[in-house]
Design an enzyme around this catalytic site. Structure first.
Site, PDB file in Angstrom:
ATOM      1  NE  ARG A 232      30.464  39.924  29.945  1.00 27.71           N
ATOM      2  CZ  ARG A 232      31.051  40.738  30.810  1.00 27.71           C
ATOM      3  NH1 ARG A 232      30.935  42.058  30.659  1.00 27.71           N
ATOM      4  NH2 ARG A 232      31.756  40.263  31.805  1.00 27.71           N
TER       5      ARG A 232
ATOM      6  CE  LYS B 281      31.399  38.053  34.994  1.00 28.41           C
ATOM      7  NZ  LYS B 281      32.700  38.490  34.465  1.00 28.41           N
ATOM      8  CG  HIS B 282      28.357  42.072  36.066  1.00 28.89           C
ATOM      9  ND1 HIS B 282      27.909  41.313  35.021  1.00 28.89           N
ATOM     10  CD2 HIS B 282      29.681  42.283  35.841  1.00 28.89           C
ATOM     11  CE1 HIS B 282      28.901  41.091  34.170  1.00 28.89           C
ATOM     12  NE2 HIS B 282      29.998  41.657  34.645  1.00 28.89           N
TER      13      HIS B 282
ATOM     14  CG  HIS C  45      34.204  47.406  30.054  1.00 24.30           C
ATOM     15  ND1 HIS C  45      33.077  46.622  30.123  1.00 24.30           N
ATOM     16  CD2 HIS C  45      35.214  46.656  30.547  1.00 24.30           C
ATOM     17  CE1 HIS C  45      33.403  45.443  30.630  1.00 24.30           C
ATOM     18  NE2 HIS C  45      34.689  45.441  30.894  1.00 24.30           N
TER      19      HIS C  45
ATOM     20  CG  ASP D 278      33.567  44.532  36.717  1.00 14.60           C
ATOM     21  OD1 ASP D 278      34.636  44.009  36.331  1.00 14.60           O
ATOM     22  OD2 ASP D 278      32.534  44.526  36.044  1.00 14.60           O
TER      23      ASP D 278
END
Length: 200
Positions: free
Chosen positions: A15, A45-46, A57, A128
């Site tokens: 990412r 981000k992040h 996650h 988030d």
């Protein structure tokens, strides 16, 4: 994505820009300036930088790196984006031990203070998703948004909004969240909407 990652085995690598901090900072400046030119809001981000941490996650991630690692590397793309007038910064759920060894960054007043006071960011700070496992394992699920607002977030990302919105409203009515904390957030959001031409 402002995260600095040069190792393909890192969770965040796919990412990220995949380059060192200086190149990532140049990339961030280019993207934010291009988006501003089209009156598009941008979110960095992040924060404070994901590093080589595991996927939040799926569970809690603890970042044990030194503060110098952030000032010399991870902060650089965020500083570039802030200088280019990015609209918002999204804070990660990593527990960054050199800044706050108890709370996820998204729920940490100390991390938000660094972003505001040390990096000089005056725009919108957002979380988030508060339904991610890193937060569900840390809070009882009912108080996540309340903690996030108290930490300094102006916007809350939550898929369980039917739980979180009433919790924030109740906390304001009970005095747990000061009204001026809400007012500060609303002013920042309205200023961005005006700047982006969303409202007159």
């Amino acid at each position: 994505v402002c995260d600095v990652s040069t190792y393909p085995q890192d969770y965040i690598y796919a990412r990220s820009f995949g380059q060192p901090a200086s190149e990532t900072a140049q990339y961030v400046t280019t993207v934010v300036e291009a988006m501003n030119g089209q009156q598009m809001g941008s979110t960095l981000k992040h924060f404070p930088g994901y590093g080589n941490n595991t996927d939040t996650h799926e569970g809690v991630a603890r970042d044990t790196r030194s503060y110098e690692t952030f000032t010399q590397s991870d902060f650089l793309p965020f500083e570039a984006g802030i200088a280019a007038n990015a609209s918002a910064v999204l804070v990660s759920h990593n527990i960054v031990e050199c800044m706050d060894d108890q709370s996820p960054a998204s729920l940490s007043p100390a991390v938000h203070s660094i972003l505001r006071n040390d990096l000089g960011f005056n725009g919108i700070i957002m979380t988030d998703d508060l339904s991610m496992e890193a937060i569900l394992q840390y809070t009882d699920g009912q108080s996540a948004a309340v903690q996030a607002v108290l930490a300094g977030n102006d916007m809350i990302c939550c898929t369980d909004y039917t739980t979180q919105i009433p919790a924030v409203i109740d906390a304001v009515n009970e005095g747990t969240i000061p009204q001026d904390r809400i007012d500060q957030a609303v002013v920042r959001i309205l200023c961005q909407k005006i700047q982006l031409g969303i409202i007159g």
